[in-house]
Design an enzyme around this catalytic site. Structure first.
Site, PDB file in Angstrom:
ATOM      1  CB  CYS A  23      -0.977  -0.073   1.168  1.00  0.00           C
ATOM      2  SG  CYS A  23      -2.334  -1.135   0.964  1.00  0.00           S
ATOM      3  CG  HIS A  68     -13.959   8.220 -10.131  1.00  0.00           C
ATOM      4  ND1 HIS A  68     -15.174   8.065  -9.700  1.00  0.00           N
ATOM      5  CD2 HIS A  68     -13.483   7.517 -10.955  1.00  0.00           C
ATOM      6  CE1 HIS A  68     -15.546   6.889 -10.322  1.00  0.00           C
ATOM      7  NE2 HIS A  68     -14.468   6.491 -10.964  1.00  0.00           N
ATOM      8  CD  GLU A 127      -8.108   0.698   2.868  1.00  0.00           C
ATOM      9  OE1 GLU A 127      -7.501   1.670   3.045  1.00  0.00           O
ATOM     10  OE2 GLU A 127      -7.288  -0.518   2.961  1.00  0.00           O
TER      11      GLU A 127
END
Length: 137
Positions: A23, A68, A127
Site C-alpha cells: 500500500c 474519483h 477498503e
C-alpha cells in the site's frame, strides 16, 4: 434500540507513505461506507431516519468530494507532489491532514456527518470486501 444503516460507495486513489507493504504504492479502492443511525429515546415513531435522506446527506458530504479523487496526506512531501501533478491536469484531489488509512477515514467521515445526522452512532469504511474499520463514539 433500533439502528439502521445506509451504504454509499465511491472510488478513489491513495498511497500510504512510510508503509512497509504494497500500500506504499499508488493504488485505488472502491470504498464502501456504512453509516449507522440509532433511534433516539424521544423518537417513538416507526422510522429512525428516511434512507433517502441519509443517502443524500452522505452523498453530498462524502461522495461528491471523494469520488474519483486522489486522497492525500498534506504532511507527506511525496503525496503533495503527486497531488500537485494530478491537480495540474485538472483531476480531483482531496487534501487531508493525516494518512488516508481506513481507520482515519472512518473517524474523519464520522466528524463530517456528526452534526448533520441526528443519532449517528457508527461509520464503517470498507477498503475491500474483506477489510474494514469502524469508528463510533
Amino acid at each position: 434500540m433500533i439502528t439502521v444503516t445506509k451504504t454509499v460507495k465511491f472510488d478513489a486513489a491513495h498511497v500510504l507513505t512510510n508503509h512497509d507493504g504494497l500500500c506504499k504504492n499508488l493504488h485505488g479502492h472502491t470504498y464502501r461506507i456504512d453509516i449507522s443511525v440509532a433511534q433516539s429515546e424521544d423518537n417513538q415513531g416507526d422510522m429512525v431516519i428516511d434512507f433517502k435522506d441519509l443517502k443524500n446527506i452522505a452523498t453530498s458530504v462524502i461522495c461528491d468530494s471523494f469520488d474519483h479523487a486522489f486522497i492525500y496526506n498534506n504532511k507527506s512531501e511525496g503525496e503533495r507532489e503527486i497531488a500537485s501533478v494530478v491537480g495540474k491536469y485538472g483531476m480531483r484531489t482531496v487534501e487531508l491532514p493525516f494518512r488516508s488509512t481506513a481507520e482515519n477515514l472512518a473517524r474523519h467521515f464520522y466528524s463530517l456527518l456528526k452534526t448533520k445526522i441526528p443519532g449517528l452512532c457508527a461509520i464503517r469504511v470498507w477498503e475491500t470486501s474483506e477489510s474494514s474499520a469502524e469508528y463510533k463514539e
